[in-house]
Each structure stands twice: as C-alpha cells, then as structure tokens.
Design a protein around this motif. Structure first.
Motif, PDB file in Angstrom:
ATOM      1  N   MET A  25       0.835  -1.186   0.000  1.00  0.00           N
ATOM      2  CA  MET A  25       0.000   0.000   0.000  1.00  0.00           C
ATOM      3  C   MET A  25       0.880   1.250   0.000  1.00  0.00           C
ATOM      4  O   MET A  25       1.807   1.358   0.780  1.00  0.00           O
ATOM      5  N   SER A  26       0.558   2.145  -0.893  1.00  0.00           N
ATOM      6  CA  SER A  26       1.305   3.390  -1.010  1.00  0.00           C
ATOM      7  C   SER A  26       0.506   4.543  -0.419  1.00  0.00           C
ATOM      8  O   SER A  26      -0.715   4.575  -0.507  1.00  0.00           O
ATOM      9  N   THR A  27       1.220   5.488   0.134  1.00  0.00           N
ATOM     10  CA  THR A  27       0.605   6.705   0.652  1.00  0.00           C
ATOM     11  C   THR A  27       0.718   7.810  -0.393  1.00  0.00           C
ATOM     12  O   THR A  27       1.469   7.690  -1.367  1.00  0.00           O
ATOM     13  N   ILE A  28      -0.006   8.884  -0.178  1.00  0.00           N
ATOM     14  CA  ILE A  28       0.070  10.019  -1.094  1.00  0.00           C
ATOM     15  C   ILE A  28       1.506  10.512  -1.205  1.00  0.00           C
ATOM     16  O   ILE A  28       2.009  10.741  -2.314  1.00  0.00           O
ATOM     17  N   ASP A  29       2.187  10.665  -0.083  1.00  0.00           N
ATOM     18  CA  ASP A  29       3.558  11.175  -0.111  1.00  0.00           C
ATOM     19  C   ASP A  29       4.503  10.253  -0.868  1.00  0.00           C
ATOM     20  O   ASP A  29       5.345  10.726  -1.636  1.00  0.00           O
ATOM     21  N   SER A  30       4.356   8.939  -0.681  1.00  0.00           N
ATOM     22  CA  SER A  30       5.253   8.019  -1.386  1.00  0.00           C
ATOM     23  C   SER A  30       4.961   7.998  -2.882  1.00  0.00           C
ATOM     24  O   SER A  30       5.876   7.903  -3.704  1.00  0.00           O
ATOM     25  N   VAL A  31       3.694   8.108  -3.260  1.00  0.00           N
ATOM     26  CA  VAL A  31       3.336   8.161  -4.685  1.00  0.00           C
ATOM     27  C   VAL A  31       3.883   9.435  -5.311  1.00  0.00           C
ATOM     28  O   VAL A  31       4.468   9.405  -6.400  1.00  0.00           O
ATOM     29  N   LEU A  32       3.720  10.562  -4.641  1.00  0.00           N
ATOM     30  CA  LEU A  32       4.234  11.824  -5.178  1.00  0.00           C
ATOM     31  C   LEU A  32       5.750  11.768  -5.352  1.00  0.00           C
ATOM     32  O   LEU A  32       6.276  12.224  -6.378  1.00  0.00           O
ATOM     33  N   ALA A  33       6.444  11.203  -4.377  1.00  0.00           N
ATOM     34  CA  ALA A  33       7.902  11.075  -4.484  1.00  0.00           C
ATOM     35  C   ALA A  33       8.282  10.208  -5.684  1.00  0.00           C
ATOM     36  O   ALA A  33       9.222  10.525  -6.423  1.00  0.00           O
ATOM     37  N   GLU A  34       7.546   9.130  -5.888  1.00  0.00           N
ATOM     38  CA  GLU A  34       7.830   8.259  -7.019  1.00  0.00           C
ATOM     39  C   GLU A  34       7.528   8.948  -8.353  1.00  0.00           C
ATOM     40  O   GLU A  34       8.269   8.810  -9.323  1.00  0.00           O
ATOM     41  N   LEU A  35       6.449   9.714  -8.405  1.00  0.00           N
ATOM     42  CA  LEU A  35       6.112  10.425  -9.642  1.00  0.00           C
ATOM     43  C   LEU A  35       7.193  11.432 -10.022  1.00  0.00           C
ATOM     44  O   LEU A  35       7.477  11.631 -11.197  1.00  0.00           O
ATOM     45  N   THR A  77       3.573   6.285 -14.237  1.00  0.00           N
ATOM     46  CA  THR A  77       2.469   6.888 -13.470  1.00  0.00           C
ATOM     47  C   THR A  77       1.448   5.826 -13.090  1.00  0.00           C
ATOM     48  O   THR A  77       0.978   5.789 -11.948  1.00  0.00           O
ATOM     49  N   ALA A  78       1.131   4.944 -14.016  1.00  0.00           N
ATOM     50  CA  ALA A  78       0.188   3.854 -13.718  1.00  0.00           C
ATOM     51  C   ALA A  78       0.743   2.963 -12.627  1.00  0.00           C
ATOM     52  O   ALA A  78       0.015   2.583 -11.692  1.00  0.00           O
ATOM     53  N   ALA A  79       2.018   2.618 -12.708  1.00  0.00           N
ATOM     54  CA  ALA A  79       2.631   1.737 -11.714  1.00  0.00           C
ATOM     55  C   ALA A  79       2.688   2.409 -10.335  1.00  0.00           C
ATOM     56  O   ALA A  79       2.402   1.784  -9.314  1.00  0.00           O
ATOM     57  N   ALA A  80       3.037   3.684 -10.311  1.00  0.00           N
ATOM     58  CA  ALA A  80       3.187   4.411  -9.035  1.00  0.00           C
ATOM     59  C   ALA A  80       1.855   4.555  -8.301  1.00  0.00           C
ATOM     60  O   ALA A  80       1.827   4.592  -7.066  1.00  0.00           O
ATOM     61  N   THR A  81       0.773   4.642  -9.056  1.00  0.00           N
ATOM     62  CA  THR A  81      -0.528   4.897  -8.427  1.00  0.00           C
ATOM     63  C   THR A  81      -1.370   3.645  -8.248  1.00  0.00           C
ATOM     64  O   THR A  81      -2.472   3.723  -7.697  1.00  0.00           O
ATOM     65  N   ALA A  82      -0.866   2.504  -8.670  1.00  0.00           N
ATOM     66  CA  ALA A  82      -1.657   1.268  -8.687  1.00  0.00           C
ATOM     67  C   ALA A  82      -2.192   0.862  -7.317  1.00  0.00           C
ATOM     68  O   ALA A  82      -3.318   0.363  -7.212  1.00  0.00           O
ATOM     69  N   ASP A  83      -1.426   1.067  -6.261  1.00  0.00           N
ATOM     70  CA  ASP A  83      -1.883   0.623  -4.938  1.00  0.00           C
ATOM     71  C   ASP A  83      -1.975   1.774  -3.936  1.00  0.00           C
ATOM     72  O   ASP A  83      -1.795   1.591  -2.740  1.00  0.00           O
ATOM     73  N   LEU A  84      -2.316   2.958  -4.436  1.00  0.00           N
ATOM     74  CA  LEU A  84      -2.485   4.122  -3.560  1.00  0.00           C
ATOM     75  C   LEU A  84      -3.658   3.899  -2.625  1.00  0.00           C
ATOM     76  O   LEU A  84      -4.741   3.502  -3.046  1.00  0.00           O
ATOM     77  N   GLN A  85      -3.436   4.155  -1.348  1.00  0.00           N
ATOM     78  CA  GLN A  85      -4.476   4.043  -0.332  1.00  0.00           C
ATOM     79  C   GLN A  85      -4.712   5.406   0.292  1.00  0.00           C
ATOM     80  O   GLN A  85      -3.786   6.037   0.776  1.00  0.00           O
ATOM     81  N   ILE A  86      -5.953   5.852   0.259  1.00  0.00           N
ATOM     82  CA  ILE A  86      -6.309   7.163   0.839  1.00  0.00           C
ATOM     83  C   ILE A  86      -6.966   6.937   2.196  1.00  0.00           C
ATOM     84  O   ILE A  86      -7.816   6.123   2.361  1.00  0.00           O
TER      85      ILE A  86
END
Length: 122
Positions: free
Chosen positions: A1-11, A113-122
C-alpha cells in the motif's frame, strides 16, 4: 500500500517531471503536491478537475460505459498527464504529473504513473 507522499515522491522520479499532485476531482482540492513547476499546482488541480468532470459528463451523455485511464494535454514545452485512479470509493481521484517535454518520454511516463498509483491508499 502506497501513501500520497510516497506516490508523489515516485512520480517526481519520472524523467522530466517537474511537479505532481493527487487530486479529488469532486472538490478540486489537491490532497498532496510535490515539485516546483512554473505555476501553482493547487490552481492546476482545480482546473484539471473541471477537465476530468467534463470528460466524465461527455462519456455519460454518449453512453460510453468505460473508464478513463489517462487524459493528456500537450503544450509546446510541457506534457500534462492526468491519470484517473480507480477503486477510490465515491469520489474521483486523479494523479496529475507535469513533465518538461524536452526531457520526458511520454510512453514511459504513462507506464510509470500507472505503476506508481496502482496501490495508492487514501
């Protein structure tokens, strides 16, 4: 599970990325932003929310029962990539990535972008 901050860093690791945001299209609010594009990510989040909502309305009017994956806006010096996120509950969330066109590989940016956001949990 990814967080918003980790997804943004990856993007932001995508070649050419200058900014990124996770946005709630229903409210137009950026849930998180990163990077330093030459404009306000908060204003861009609100404006691109209208783009997503307009496309969803148009699809509904046309009877298109598919999901949006990406919306791409090409400018002379930038790519603006909007990745609509599925499985996010009642609201429509999207990732927004700003890319310097001279340094970005669009196909690779879409894939990452698809890979980074695939398991984003809000």
């Amino acid at each position: 599970m990814s967080t918003i901050d980790s997804v943004l860093a990856e993007l932001l690791t995508i070649d050419g990325a200058t900014g990124a945001a996770i946005v709630d299209a229903d409210s137009g609010m950026a849930l998180g932003t990163a990077g330093t594009p030459p404009f306000s990510l908060e204003y861009a989040a609100a404006g691109n929310s209208e783009v997503v909502k307009a496309k969803l309305r148009t699809m509904s009017s046309l009877g298109i029962n598919e999901s949006i994956e990406d919306i791409l806006i090409t400018l002379t010096g930038q790519y603006h990539l909007i990745r609509v996120l599925g499985g996010t509950g009642a609201s429509t969330l999207f990732a927004y990535v700003v890319l310097d066109r001279s340094r970005a590989n669009l196909a690779l940016a879409r894939h990452k972008t698809a890979a980074a956001t695939a398991d984003l949990q809000i």
